[in-house]
Design an enzyme around this catalytic site. Structure first.
Site, PDB file in Angstrom:
ATOM      1  N   LYS A  39       0.821  -1.222   0.000  1.00 26.98           N
ATOM      2  CA  LYS A  39       0.000   0.000   0.000  1.00 26.98           C
ATOM      3  C   LYS A  39       0.853   1.269   0.000  1.00 26.98           C
ATOM      4  O   LYS A  39       2.028   1.244   0.368  1.00 26.98           O
ATOM      5  CB  LYS A  39      -0.993  -0.036   1.167  1.00 26.98           C
ATOM      6  CG  LYS A  39      -2.109  -1.061   0.868  1.00 26.98           C
ATOM      7  CD  LYS A  39      -3.274  -1.004   1.793  1.00 26.98           C
ATOM      8  CE  LYS A  39      -4.339  -2.006   1.329  1.00 26.98           C
ATOM      9  NZ  LYS A  39      -5.374  -2.268   2.302  1.00 26.98           N
ATOM     10  N   ARG A  68      -3.847 -10.155   4.730  1.00 24.20           N
ATOM     11  CA  ARG A  68      -4.222 -10.192   3.305  1.00 24.20           C
ATOM     12  C   ARG A  68      -3.035  -9.664   2.505  1.00 24.20           C
ATOM     13  O   ARG A  68      -2.657  -8.505   2.660  1.00 24.20           O
ATOM     14  CB  ARG A  68      -5.467  -9.334   3.085  1.00 24.20           C
ATOM     15  CG  ARG A  68      -5.964  -9.306   1.655  1.00 24.20           C
ATOM     16  CD  ARG A  68      -7.207  -8.434   1.521  1.00 24.20           C
ATOM     17  NE  ARG A  68      -7.708  -8.437   0.162  1.00 24.20           N
ATOM     18  CZ  ARG A  68      -7.253  -7.644  -0.806  1.00 24.20           C
ATOM     19  NH1 ARG A  68      -6.300  -6.769  -0.562  1.00 24.20           N
ATOM     20  NH2 ARG A  68      -7.767  -7.718  -2.019  1.00 24.20           N
TER      21      ARG A  68
HETATM   22  C1  9MG Z   1     -10.075  -5.493  -1.162  1.00 21.62           C
HETATM   23  N1  9MG Z   1      -9.132  -4.955  -0.183  1.00 21.62           N
HETATM   24  C2  9MG Z   1      -8.134  -4.059  -0.435  1.00 21.62           C
HETATM   25  N2  9MG Z   1      -7.479  -3.775   0.699  1.00 21.62           N
HETATM   26  C3  9MG Z   1      -8.071  -4.501   1.679  1.00 21.62           C
HETATM   27  C4  9MG Z   1      -7.849  -4.648   3.054  1.00 21.62           C
HETATM   28  O1  9MG Z   1      -6.897  -3.967   3.694  1.00 21.62           O
HETATM   29  N3  9MG Z   1      -8.644  -5.477   3.758  1.00 21.62           N
HETATM   30  C5  9MG Z   1      -9.638  -6.166   3.137  1.00 21.62           C
HETATM   31  N4  9MG Z   1     -10.407  -6.971   3.885  1.00 21.62           N
HETATM   32  N5  9MG Z   1      -9.903  -6.073   1.814  1.00 21.62           N
HETATM   33  C6  9MG Z   1      -9.120  -5.257   1.115  1.00 21.62           C
END
Ligand code: 9MG
Length: 285
Positions: free
Chosen positions: A228, A263
């Protein structure tokens, strides 16, 4: 002592005794081959297979990009992108599949095709009927915190106390889900790193995750920091493909502070990082 959670989905109960890795599988035009529908499904299957071999516990399939600057796509396009991929993964592998969507129609079709978790970045704000799908199908439900609507969620004016805001909004999301009949065991919470927060607030949320763990002791926490932009900002504006070390560092700290599911894009590197963090943690007793 950490709680030995289990996460109830429509197909199984996922034990959270060790940290889990959710591998990201984007099915957007810029992610895979432009050689037509079969080639896309084939590429997606190969990517899923690699992530599973690398140690992914869950595959998160998304057809609509939520990155800054992305536009909404038509409902039919989103369904058309994700359904063949979910069907193919469900047929080939026995791994929990989550559908990354904020539309109830997509969630329902995906559940029919084999998805057992719904990952809603809007925390039920865009389409509350996602909770009806989760209740009816018995899927797991990720309630992620975000602010603003689809077009404005990455350009929200900052709030003063992000921790208080996240707590209040997630409480509201849990109440909405519960009112549709979703059980506590189905719900996982997510602070939504990068969604309507300043770069400093993203860091603050990772640093203070333990406070949210205490606040929401009935629900496991999922965190997504992978590649990110707040990481790029610290690293002299490093582009997304130079953010691996920052992604691993933030995943390690999130785990240390109580996250149960990460994730990520880079599965094998994250799995190794989490194994080291878990080993250090285990040596504390
Ligand atoms: C789809 N998506 C993009 N970033 C995310 C994040 O930090 N958490 C979750 N649950 N989905 C995300």
């Amino acid at each position: 002592m950490e709680r030995p959670f289990a996460w109830k989905t429509s197909r199984r109960s996922i034990t959270l005794e060790r940290p889990l890795v959710m591998g990201i599988l984007n099915v957007t035009p810029d992610s895979f081959s432009d050689g037509g529908r079969y080639a896309v499904v084939d590429d997606a299957l190969k990517h899923a297979e690699t992530m599973i071999a690398d140690g992914a516990d869950i595959i998160d399939v998304g057809g609509e990009s939520t990155r800054p600057g992305s536009d909404r796509i038509p409902l039919a396009d989103e369904i058309g992108r994700v359904l063949p991929v979910i069907g193919a993964i469900a047929k080939r592998f026995d791994i929990p599949i989550s559908i990354d969507t904020s539309r109830s129609e997509v969630a329902r079709s995906a559940a029919d095709a084999g998805a057992e978790i719904v990952n809603d970045i809007s925390g039920l704000r865009f389409d509350e009927k996602i909770a009806a799908v989760a209740a009816g199908e018995g899927t797991g439900l990720v309630l992620m915190h975000s602010r603003g609507d689809f077009g404005s969620m990455h350009s929200q004016p900052p709030v003063d106390d992000i921790l208080a805001e996240v707590v209040a909004d997630l409480r509201r999301a849990i109440a909405a889900a519960t009112s549709y009949g979703v059980s506590a065991e189905q719900i996982v919470l997510d602070v939504g790193i990068g969604f309507g927060k300043t770069p400093d607030q993203n860091l603050e949320l990772i640093a203070k995750l333990d406070k949210l763990v205490q606040e929401f002791h009935d629900h496991p926490l999922l965190v997504g920091t992978s590649r990110k932009s707040f990481i790029g900002k610290i690293l002299d504006n490093a582009p997304a493909d130079r953010r691996l070390a920052g992604s691993l560092a933030t995943a390690a700290i999130a785990l240390w502070n109580g996250a149960r599911i990460l994730r990520v894009h880079d599965v094998s590197e994250t799995v190794e990082t989490l194994r080291i963090v878990s080993a250090v943690r285990a040596s504390m007793v």
